[in-house]
Design an enzyme around this catalytic site. Structure first.
Site, PDB file in Angstrom:
ATOM      1  CB  CYS A  41       5.195   2.104   7.572  1.00 58.26           C
ATOM      2  SG  CYS A  41       4.695   3.598   6.712  1.00 58.26           S
ATOM      3  CG  LEU A  42       6.612   1.033   1.510  1.00 53.67           C
ATOM      4  CD1 LEU A  42       6.009   1.329   0.147  1.00 53.67           C
ATOM      5  CD2 LEU A  42       7.735   0.010   1.392  1.00 53.67           C
ATOM      6  CD  GLN A  52       3.279   5.703   2.767  1.00 49.84           C
ATOM      7  OE1 GLN A  52       2.315   5.143   2.261  1.00 49.84           O
ATOM      8  NE2 GLN A  52       4.291   5.030   3.310  1.00 49.84           N
ATOM      9  N   GLY A  90       0.833  -1.197   0.000  1.00 51.25           N
ATOM     10  CA  GLY A  90       0.000   0.000   0.000  1.00 51.25           C
ATOM     11  C   GLY A  90       0.862   1.238   0.000  1.00 51.25           C
ATOM     12  CG  HIS A 149      -0.543   0.981   7.203  1.00 46.40           C
ATOM     13  ND1 HIS A 149       0.378   0.532   8.127  1.00 46.40           N
ATOM     14  CD2 HIS A 149       0.131   1.868   6.411  1.00 46.40           C
ATOM     15  CE1 HIS A 149       1.547   1.122   7.904  1.00 46.40           C
ATOM     16  NE2 HIS A 149       1.426   1.932   6.867  1.00 46.40           N
ATOM     17  CD  GLU A 150      -1.230   2.475   2.738  1.00 47.84           C
ATOM     18  OE1 GLU A 150      -0.813   3.652   2.696  1.00 47.84           O
ATOM     19  OE2 GLU A 150      -0.489   1.508   2.997  1.00 47.84           O
ATOM     20  CG  HIS A 183       0.202   6.473   5.667  1.00 46.82           C
ATOM     21  ND1 HIS A 183       1.304   7.013   6.279  1.00 46.82           N
ATOM     22  CD2 HIS A 183       0.520   5.183   5.402  1.00 46.82           C
ATOM     23  CE1 HIS A 183       2.250   6.085   6.381  1.00 46.82           C
ATOM     24  NE2 HIS A 183       1.793   4.957   5.871  1.00 46.82           N
TER      25      HIS A 183
HETATM   26 NI    NI Z   1       2.725   3.090   5.749  1.00 40.67          NI
END
Ligand code: NI
Length: 179
Positions: free
Chosen positions: A93-94, A51, A46, A135-136, A139
């Site tokens: 998480c990226l 991000q 995701g 999760h997204e 964000h």
């Molecule tokens: Ni993340």
């Protein structure tokens, strides 16, 4: 299509609630396309617009990481309208490299959103997909998964995160790029 640099902590764009998308145009579709490509290259399941430095309510999710057709979901202005059950599982998480921990999330959710043409849709999701969507959406509200941890897990993760931020000089990374 292009790979976009992924912002990492402590970039303030990751802590800011995003603005709703109001214009469904070519720019939005291009951004979504680039986000999908960046997510697959990372690889990740995701990616949310903040991000990649864009404070807009847009997120892409594919828990198959491009391996299954029909597994890609694009959410514009998503809203979780109902949720059931609680389940704890490992999450990363990226935007927070090198950190993962068990986060409690709903087992099943219903999410309402718009597609890239501005048409509303509703999706029922469970397990990994539900987790990725939650999760997204977090964000888009400026919330990182570390903030969902409780007690000692939270303290440990905050310490690790602080150390990582102190050590790290990069404010972004690009999948596939050589450093
Ligand atoms: Ni993340």
């Amino acid at each position: 299509m292009a790979l976009l640099p992924i912002r990492v902590v402590p970039d303030p764009v990751l802590r800011r609630p995003c603005d709703a998308v109001e214009t469904f145009d070519e720019d939005l579709r291009r951004l979504a396309g680039n986000m999908v490509e960046t997510m697959y290259a990372a690889p990740g399941v995701g990616l949310a617009a903040p991000q990649v430095g864009v404070s807009r309510r847009l997120a892409v999710v594919d828990v198959s990481v491009g391996k299954e057709s029909g597994a890609l979901h694009v959410f514009v202005n998503p809203r979780i309208v109902s949720s059931e059950g609680r389940v704890s599982d490992l999450e990363g998480c990226l935007s927070i490299p090198d950190l993962s921990d068990k986060v409690e999330r709903p087992e099943r959710i219903v999410v309402q959103a718009r597609n890239l043409e501005g048409e509303p849709f509703e999706l029922r999701a469970e397990e990994w997909l539900a987790r990725a969507i939650c999760h997204e959406v977090d964000h888009l509200d400026g919330i990182l998964f570390v903030q969902r941890l409780r007690g000692l897990r939270r303290q440990r993760a905050e310490r690790k995160l602080k150390r990582w931020i102190e050590r790290n000089e990069k404010t972004s990374w690009t999948p596939g790029a050589a450093y």
